[in-house]
Design an enzyme around this catalytic site. Structure first.
Site, mmCIF file in Angstrom:
data_model
loop_
_atom_site.group_PDB
_atom_site.id
_atom_site.type_symbol
_atom_site.label_atom_id
_atom_site.label_comp_id
_atom_site.label_asym_id
_atom_site.label_seq_id
_atom_site.Cartn_x
_atom_site.Cartn_y
_atom_site.Cartn_z
ATOM 1 N N CYS A 179 0.856 -1.197 0.000
ATOM 2 C CA CYS A 179 0.000 0.000 0.000
ATOM 3 C C CYS A 179 0.887 1.239 0.000
ATOM 4 C CB CYS A 179 -0.903 0.034 1.228
ATOM 5 S SG CYS A 179 -1.925 -1.414 1.457
ATOM 6 N N HIS A 183 0.861 5.034 -1.490
ATOM 7 C CA HIS A 183 0.231 5.920 -0.509
ATOM 8 C C HIS A 183 1.151 6.261 0.656
ATOM 9 C CE1 HIS A 183 -3.754 5.860 -2.338
ATOM 10 N NE2 HIS A 183 -3.650 4.564 -2.501
ATOM 11 N N ARG A 227 -13.310 -0.666 -2.019
ATOM 12 C CA ARG A 227 -12.144 0.173 -2.320
ATOM 13 C C ARG A 227 -10.841 -0.604 -2.031
ATOM 14 N NH1 ARG A 227 -10.172 3.283 -5.639
ATOM 15 N NH2 ARG A 227 -8.876 1.472 -5.610
ATOM 16 N N CYS A 231 -7.887 -2.058 -4.443
ATOM 17 C CA CYS A 231 -6.475 -1.719 -4.239
ATOM 18 C C CYS A 231 -5.634 -2.990 -4.329
ATOM 19 C CB CYS A 231 -6.266 -1.076 -2.864
ATOM 20 S SG CYS A 231 -6.800 0.634 -2.779
#
Lengths: 270, 103
Positions: A179, A183, A227, A231
């Site tokens: 992730c 991010h 969501r 991802c």
């Protein structure tokens, strides 16, 4: 992927949108996207899901023919306003930290007699899963404008934060992605979309504070579970289970980091 | 049975701005499902609006209009308390009518 524009009731609206597009070319992309979102905000179809969710909340349904009005979302039975900005949190009755969607499924099982595992196994957007998304939209909308403040008092909540942090930085899959690859710092993009830095408070109405959201490009309402699922698809990881500990832990991690951010959910996305 | 529309009508001087959100799949008839079969076209064909019962707008729509369409229009001479009603008919003959009061 279908049609790019949300609105085409007639020539007038077309002209307005095209003029908007021409003006956008002068500015940078982020401003252009922000302007596009602003134009769509007024007619956010998330409102339709919110209305559907509200009706579902009050309607007597399921094998037990009961409504969800006594569902405890963390602020006492039946309290909807303000619940969204304090989730995920620990629930004593299930002895688990739960996010909004997994909590709704628990309530549907306990109060209405639905089979929670069957709902969790249903693909997104079908059957009862579609209703969970509508309910989540309704609950989130009741906290619009409030600021995130997740509880971290219970040891399980603190443990899940640490789990979420590890999952966030865990690299794997054929692309060796985590992730954090996208991010983990400011100023990253995917195609033309600015990505929020989820290791800190990314700002009001960004990241965790923007979902559930209506996606204009495919006309679907997405909750946080979908969501995260997407991802993981983009990272080419195996899909996480609906409401699994991994997804809830990521919710705790993002939610605690977003402390103080204003919720704009249900938002509208390109 | 179709889901309700969301209609907001706001008086602005001697006009009223009406904003309508409709809940509809708006299938183009061009898409295929996961089994490769064409999904039949299913779309709103006619939209009408009236102010206190007299028609003010008629529109013929097609497959180019998006899913869950948003429509905005202005009615001259409408004032607070007036009733605005919006109806649609789709190509399967399904209908929906909703009403709002100008605020």
């Amino acid at each position: 992927m279908r049609r790019g524009l949300l609105v085409r009731p007639g020539a007038w609206a077309m002209a307005t949108l095209l003029a908007g597009a021409a003006a956008q070319a002068q500015k940078n992309t982020a401003d252009g996207i922000a302007e596009y979102r602003k134009m769509l905000e007024d007619g956010n179809p998330a409102d339709l899901f919110e209305a559907k969710g509200e009706a579902l909340w009050k309607q007597k349904r399921g094998p037990k023919n009961a409504s969800l009005e006594s569902c405890d979302l963390g602020k006492g039975p039946g309290v909807v306003k303000g619940a969204f900005v304090e989730l995920p949190r620990y629930f004593a009755d299930t002895a688990k930290v739960q996010d909004l969607e997994s909590r709704l499924v628990s309530c549907m099982q306990a109060l209405q007699g639905f089979d929670g595992a069957a709902i969790a196994g249903t693909p997104f957007g079908r059957g009862e899963q579609d209703n969970v998304t509508a309910l989540a939209t309704y609950v989130a909308a009741a906290s619009r404008g409030l600021r995130f403040s997740l509880p971290q008092g219970h040891p399980e909540e603190r443990r899940l934060y640490e789990v979420g942090k590890r999952v966030f930085y865990f690299r794997g899959g054929p692309y060796d992605f985590s992730c954090a690859s996208c991010h983990g710092e400011d100023g990253k993009r995917i195609r033309l979309q600015d990505l929020p830095n989820l290791t800190k408070n990314p700002g009001d109405g960004v990241g965790f504070a923007a979902w559930p959201a209506y996606r204009v490009s495919n006309g679907q309402m997405w909750g946080m579970q979908l969501r995260l699922n997407d991802c993981y698809r983009q990272q080419r990881f195996p899909y996480p289970g609906f409401g699994s500990e991994v997804t809830v832990a990521l919710g705790v991690y993002m939610g605690v980091n977003a402390k103080g951010a204003e919720s704009i959910a249900p938002a509208i996305k390109r | 049975m179709a889901d309700p529309m969301r209609i907001r009508a706001q008086a602005q001087g001697d006009k009223a701005v009406v904003r309508v959100l409709m809940s509809h799949e708006m299938e183009t008839g061009q898409r295929k499902d996961s089994a490769g079969k064409t999904i039949p076209a299913w779309f709103i064909q006619e939209v009408t609006a009236s102010l206190n019962g007299s028609p003010v707008l008629t529109a013929q729509w097609g497959t180019a209009v998006s899913k869950n369409p948003f429509m905005q229009f202005t009615i001259r001479g409408a004032k607070a308390g007036d009733k605005v009603s919006v109806s649609w008919v789709d190509n399967r003959g399904d209908k929906r009518t909703d009403e709002a009061t100008v605020a």
